[in-house]
Scaffold this motif. Structure first.
Motif, PDB file in Angstrom:
ATOM      1  N   HIS A   1       0.802  -1.218   0.000  1.00 41.66           N
ATOM      2  CA  HIS A   1       0.000   0.000   0.000  1.00 41.66           C
ATOM      3  C   HIS A   1       0.839   1.273   0.000  1.00 41.66           C
ATOM      4  O   HIS A   1       0.288   2.379  -0.081  1.00 41.66           O
ATOM      5  CB  HIS A   1      -0.921   0.026   1.231  1.00 41.66           C
ATOM      6  N   ASN A   2       2.170   1.157   0.091  1.00 43.65           N
ATOM      7  CA  ASN A   2       3.025   2.342   0.205  1.00 43.65           C
ATOM      8  C   ASN A   2       2.962   3.216  -1.050  1.00 43.65           C
ATOM      9  O   ASN A   2       2.924   2.722  -2.171  1.00 43.65           O
ATOM     10  CB  ASN A   2       4.471   1.944   0.451  1.00 43.65           C
ATOM     11  N   ARG A   3       3.003   4.532  -0.827  1.00 44.55           N
ATOM     12  CA  ARG A   3       3.032   5.510  -1.922  1.00 44.55           C
ATOM     13  C   ARG A   3       4.430   6.095  -2.114  1.00 44.55           C
ATOM     14  O   ARG A   3       4.788   6.517  -3.204  1.00 44.55           O
ATOM     15  CB  ARG A   3       2.050   6.658  -1.640  1.00 44.55           C
TER      16      ARG A   3
ATOM     17  N   CYS B   1      -5.218   5.994  -6.255  1.00 41.27           N
ATOM     18  CA  CYS B   1      -4.532   4.832  -6.827  1.00 41.27           C
ATOM     19  C   CYS B   1      -3.070   5.164  -7.101  1.00 41.27           C
ATOM     20  O   CYS B   1      -2.748   6.279  -7.502  1.00 41.27           O
ATOM     21  CB  CYS B   1      -5.237   4.427  -8.129  1.00 41.27           C
ATOM     22  N   ASN B   2      -2.188   4.182  -6.883  1.00 45.89           N
ATOM     23  CA  ASN B   2      -0.770   4.366  -7.219  1.00 45.89           C
ATOM     24  C   ASN B   2      -0.291   3.297  -8.200  1.00 45.89           C
ATOM     25  O   ASN B   2       0.892   2.991  -8.264  1.00 45.89           O
ATOM     26  CB  ASN B   2       0.099   4.356  -5.960  1.00 45.89           C
ATOM     27  N   TRP B   3      -1.216   2.746  -8.980  1.00 49.67           N
ATOM     28  CA  TRP B   3      -0.821   1.752  -9.980  1.00 49.67           C
ATOM     29  C   TRP B   3      -0.377   2.448 -11.269  1.00 49.67           C
ATOM     30  O   TRP B   3      -0.804   3.565 -11.574  1.00 49.67           O
ATOM     31  CB  TRP B   3      -1.967   0.793 -10.260  1.00 49.67           C
TER      32      TRP B   3
ATOM     33  N   ARG C   1     -10.804   5.599  -1.565  1.00 44.73           N
ATOM     34  CA  ARG C   1      -9.446   5.083  -1.339  1.00 44.73           C
ATOM     35  C   ARG C   1      -9.477   3.726  -0.650  1.00 44.73           C
ATOM     36  O   ARG C   1      -8.725   2.818  -0.993  1.00 44.73           O
ATOM     37  CB  ARG C   1      -8.636   6.075  -0.507  1.00 44.73           C
ATOM     38  N   ARG C   2     -10.350   3.587   0.358  1.00 43.52           N
ATOM     39  CA  ARG C   2     -10.451   2.302   1.056  1.00 43.52           C
ATOM     40  C   ARG C   2     -10.978   1.206   0.126  1.00 43.52           C
ATOM     41  O   ARG C   2     -10.528   0.054   0.191  1.00 43.52           O
ATOM     42  CB  ARG C   2     -11.344   2.452   2.287  1.00 43.52           C
TER      43      ARG C   2
ATOM     44  N   ASP D   1      -8.143   0.236  -2.299  1.00 38.96           N
ATOM     45  CA  ASP D   1      -7.137  -0.587  -1.623  1.00 38.96           C
ATOM     46  C   ASP D   1      -7.568  -2.053  -1.622  1.00 38.96           C
ATOM     47  O   ASP D   1      -6.764  -2.949  -1.915  1.00 38.96           O
ATOM     48  CB  ASP D   1      -6.919  -0.102  -0.198  1.00 38.96           C
TER      49      ASP D   1
ATOM     50  N   HIS E   1      -7.434  -3.407  -5.234  1.00 40.41           N
ATOM     51  CA  HIS E   1      -6.053  -3.713  -5.621  1.00 40.41           C
ATOM     52  C   HIS E   1      -5.631  -5.090  -5.109  1.00 40.41           C
ATOM     53  O   HIS E   1      -4.976  -5.866  -5.827  1.00 40.41           O
ATOM     54  CB  HIS E   1      -5.101  -2.656  -5.053  1.00 40.41           C
ATOM     55  N   ARG E   2      -5.986  -5.407  -3.879  1.00 45.98           N
ATOM     56  CA  ARG E   2      -5.610  -6.698  -3.311  1.00 45.98           C
ATOM     57  C   ARG E   2      -6.328  -7.843  -4.024  1.00 45.98           C
ATOM     58  O   ARG E   2      -5.763  -8.926  -4.186  1.00 45.98           O
ATOM     59  CB  ARG E   2      -5.895  -6.702  -1.805  1.00 45.98           C
TER      60      ARG E   2
ATOM     61  N   TYR F   1      -4.479  -8.220  -7.362  1.00 44.03           N
ATOM     62  CA  TYR F   1      -3.161  -8.829  -7.157  1.00 44.03           C
ATOM     63  C   TYR F   1      -3.256 -10.342  -7.339  1.00 44.03           C
ATOM     64  O   TYR F   1      -2.453 -10.949  -8.050  1.00 44.03           O
ATOM     65  CB  TYR F   1      -2.655  -8.479  -5.763  1.00 44.03           C
TER      66      TYR F   1
END
Length: 348
Positions: A16-18, A67-69, A97-98, A101, A104-105, A108
């Motif tokens: 989750h790090n930006r 998002c940071n993808w 955002r939640r 997140d 994204h998981r 993955y």
């Protein structure tokens, strides 16, 4: 979920790090490489991993830090591999955002296994699309509560489920031992995967031999479940009370738990976790393998049971409910094994 390493300074990074908290480099996750990259700017819009490689831009949702993808520079789509599936999104950015997140998981796991996930541009009739629905206030002051569900690739998620207080209230009212936003994603996508890998892949007979007749009246099953509750001794054969309602729900719940278990065991692997219970060696486990590469589900479950018991005990010691309040009976394991073989491309 695996741990990552900053290619610039060697610091440990989390999914989750930006930004790297050690060297400050901006981070972006690439669905192509399945890596969290430390980035160097090419110009105002483009970025390149510090270790070299392709050029990327951030997903359009990065503008609001949702998002940071990363998106390859030659892609025509402004959104990343996950966000391009979103159709209706909530107005509240913290809520969004939640939700992202958790999404994204989910993706993955889809990416690790190469599971089918066409969007509505690729498959207008049955592609995967998400609607994050907000509760609505009627003119008379009554509230229309949005519903979570699935319909031929359209997955609706009640946006309010991203609020811990709302979700906990619903969990308590429903008498559920476990309820999470990520769990909703994994369960509802289980219905989508059933469409793709069972119904459309000609594997209905094999699936029915394990889960029962999916042609049973679904609406009648819902009404019976909420009127009468689960059948006696349901825990012998089902991972949850909800799974006992209908074969479709049994499959979706089983799919969700295969993802729960695999991702949790991968996390344990990257932390080097070993369980050596005293005095019983039956509750020992060493996760010396990469779970997403395993084709034998029994190996996963043999590691997960001791791990989950240890985690549950730690939760109890802190005055919390068990994190994983489920029992993997032989019948339940057989169902999870079927789903695992299906999504890892093995014969069923």
């Amino acid at each position: 979920m695996k741990l990552f390493t900053c290619a610039h300074c060697g610091n440990t990074l989390f999914f989750h790090n930006r930004n790297c908290v050690n060297c400050g480099h901006r981070l972006g996750f690439s669905p192509n490489t399945l890596q969290l990259h430390a980035l160097e700017p090419v110009d105002a819009q483009l970025w390149r991993p510090v270790e070299g490689g392709g050029t990327y831009r951030f997903c359009a949702n990065a503008v609001t830090d949702v998002c940071n993808w990363l998106v390859p520079v030659d892609s025509y789509n402004p959104f990343c591999r996950a966000c391009r599936h979103n159709r209706l999104v909530p107005n509240d950015l913290d809520c969004f955002r939640r939700i992202i997140d958790a999404q994204h998981r989910l993706f993955y796991a889809f990416l690790k296994w190469g599971l089918p996930a066409p969007d509505r541009e690729e498959d207008p009739a049955g592609g995967l699309v998400f609607d994050y629905l907000e509760d609505e206030q009627a003119p008379d002051g009554t509230t229309h509560t949005a519903m979570t569900g699935h319909d031929e690739g359209v997955i609706s998620i009640r946006a309010a489920e991203a609020d811990d207080a709302v979700r906990e209230t619903v969990r308590s009212q429903m008498g559920e031992p476990y309820r999470t936003l990520l769990g909703h994603f994994r369960h509802e996508c289980g219905h989508f995967i059933w469409n793709r890998l069972v119904r459309d892949a000609g594997k209905l007979d094999a699936c029915r031999a394990v889960f029962g007749d999916d042609e049973a009246d679904y609406q009648a099953a819902i009404e019976r479940h909420y009127a009468e509750g689960p059948p006696p001794f349901w825990a012998d054969s089902y991972i949850s009370a909800y799974a006992s309602m209908h074969p479709w729900e049994d499959f979706a719940e089983s799919f969700a738990h295969v993802l729960h278990i695999t991702d949790a065991v991968e996390t344990a692997h990257y932390y080097g976790m070993t369980i050596k219970a005293r005095p019983s060696e039956d509750l020992s486990a060493e996760v010396d393998f990469k779970p997403y590469r395993i084709t034998d589900f029994e190996r996963l479950s043999d590691a997960w049971v001791p791990l989950s018991l240890a985690i549950n005990s730690i939760h109890n010691a802190m005055g919390e409910r068990p994190l994983y309040p489920f029992i993997l009976t032989p019948t339940v394991r057989a169902k999870l094994d079927f789903v695992h073989r299906l999504i890892t491309g093995q014969a069923v």
